[in-house]
Write a protein that holds these residues in place. Structure first.
Motif, mmCIF file in Angstrom:
data_model
loop_
_atom_site.group_PDB
_atom_site.id
_atom_site.type_symbol
_atom_site.label_atom_id
_atom_site.label_comp_id
_atom_site.label_asym_id
_atom_site.label_seq_id
_atom_site.Cartn_x
_atom_site.Cartn_y
_atom_site.Cartn_z
ATOM 1 N N ALA A 81 86.405 -19.536 54.734
ATOM 2 C CA ALA A 81 85.220 -18.973 54.914
ATOM 3 C C ALA A 81 83.915 -19.526 54.256
ATOM 4 O O ALA A 81 82.667 -19.199 54.895
ATOM 5 N N TYR A 82 83.867 -20.250 53.142
ATOM 6 C CA TYR A 82 82.675 -21.259 53.042
ATOM 7 C C TYR A 82 81.999 -22.150 54.051
ATOM 8 O O TYR A 82 80.876 -22.375 53.686
ATOM 9 N N GLU A 83 82.709 -22.268 54.968
ATOM 10 C CA GLU A 83 82.293 -23.202 56.095
ATOM 11 C C GLU A 83 80.883 -22.516 56.865
ATOM 12 O O GLU A 83 80.395 -22.995 57.548
ATOM 13 N N TYR A 84 81.020 -21.099 56.663
ATOM 14 C CA TYR A 84 80.095 -20.076 57.616
ATOM 15 C C TYR A 84 78.986 -19.693 56.901
ATOM 16 O O TYR A 84 78.956 -19.697 55.772
ATOM 17 N N ASP A 85 77.836 -19.716 57.559
ATOM 18 C CA ASP A 85 76.557 -19.614 57.262
ATOM 19 C C ASP A 85 76.128 -18.097 56.976
ATOM 20 O O ASP A 85 75.358 -17.509 56.304
ATOM 21 N N TYR A 86 76.445 -17.174 58.115
ATOM 22 C CA TYR A 86 76.220 -15.886 58.375
ATOM 23 C C TYR A 86 77.181 -14.792 58.550
ATOM 24 O O TYR A 86 78.657 -15.432 59.210
ATOM 25 N N TRP A 87 77.203 -13.847 58.234
ATOM 26 C CA TRP A 87 78.341 -12.908 58.224
ATOM 27 C C TRP A 87 77.672 -11.332 58.861
ATOM 28 O O TRP A 87 76.738 -11.254 58.227
ATOM 29 N N GLY A 88 78.516 -10.780 59.451
ATOM 30 C CA GLY A 88 78.266 -9.249 59.931
ATOM 31 C C GLY A 88 78.542 -8.287 58.779
ATOM 32 O O GLY A 88 79.203 -8.928 57.739
ATOM 33 N N GLN A 89 78.485 -7.206 58.964
ATOM 34 C CA GLN A 89 78.661 -6.134 57.923
ATOM 35 C C GLN A 89 80.265 -5.663 58.102
ATOM 36 O O GLN A 89 80.799 -4.963 57.197
ATOM 37 N N GLY A 90 80.917 -5.848 59.212
ATOM 38 C CA GLY A 90 82.212 -5.737 59.412
ATOM 39 C C GLY A 90 82.574 -4.627 60.165
ATOM 40 O O GLY A 90 81.635 -3.502 60.308
ATOM 41 N N THR A 91 83.713 -4.266 60.806
ATOM 42 C CA THR A 91 84.183 -3.210 61.685
ATOM 43 C C THR A 91 85.691 -2.829 61.275
ATOM 44 O O THR A 91 86.375 -3.918 61.283
ATOM 45 N N GLN A 92 85.841 -1.648 61.041
ATOM 46 C CA GLN A 92 87.145 -1.208 60.436
ATOM 47 C C GLN A 92 88.014 -0.982 61.928
ATOM 48 O O GLN A 92 88.027 -0.465 62.647
ATOM 49 N N VAL A 93 89.320 -1.740 61.588
ATOM 50 C CA VAL A 93 90.402 -1.676 62.433
ATOM 51 C C VAL A 93 91.505 -0.950 61.942
ATOM 52 O O VAL A 93 91.837 -1.525 60.782
ATOM 53 N N THR A 94 92.110 -0.053 62.203
ATOM 54 C CA THR A 94 93.129 0.937 61.671
ATOM 55 C C THR A 94 94.248 0.926 62.756
ATOM 56 O O THR A 94 93.925 1.599 63.808
ATOM 57 N N VAL A 95 95.179 0.490 62.369
ATOM 58 C CA VAL A 95 96.521 0.808 63.145
ATOM 59 C C VAL A 95 97.550 1.604 62.663
ATOM 60 O O VAL A 95 98.009 1.498 61.576
ATOM 61 N N SER A 96 97.847 2.629 63.261
ATOM 62 C CA SER A 96 98.681 3.604 62.897
ATOM 63 C C SER A 96 100.234 3.306 63.201
ATOM 64 O O SER A 96 100.383 2.902 64.480
#
Length: 127
Positions: A111-126
């Motif tokens: 993870a430390y190799e990356y400069d920018y990050w998004g806010q995230g999106t939830q994935v839920t598998v029932s």
């Protein structure tokens, strides 16, 4: 200002499919790298997959090999994650990450190799 905007998350049943998108704005990541990480409740963020946007080289976590596919559209500065045969253990917040071009080598799964990050999106598998 660089922004990574994820989309495509949601609720799906076991065995189903989802396609995540990550659109980058503010700079081009051509010749860099983009990747996906995920974080489940109570767990650390973990590497899912990455792609070198210059030559298309990909890496996958063992847990998703054969089920997930990363791809990119450099013209749109966008990376996609096609997720098939989803399992309940795939449930997590999925984060897009981007790394600017450098001449040095890097560990795509770190993870430390990356400069920018998004806010995230939830994935839920029932189940």
């Amino acid at each position: 200002q660089v922004q990574l905007l994820e989309s495509g998350g949601g609720l799906v049943q076991t065995g189903g499919s989802l396609r995540l998108s990550c659109a980058a704005s503010g700079r081009s990541f051509l010749s860099g790298a983009m990747g996906w990480f995920r974080q489940a409740p109570g767990k650390e963020r973990e590497f899912v997959t990455s792609i070198n946007t210059r030559d298309g080289t990909t890496e996958y976590a063992d847990s998703v090999k054969g089920r997930f596919t990363i791809s990119r559209d450099n013209a749109k500065n966008t990376v996609y994650l096609q997720m098939n045969s989803l399992k309940p253990e795939d449930t997590a917040v999925y984060y897009c990450a981007a790394r600017a071009y450098r001449t040095t080598s890097y560990y795509a799964s770190r993870a430390y190799e990356y400069d920018y990050w998004g806010q995230g999106t939830q994935v839920t598998v029932s189940s």
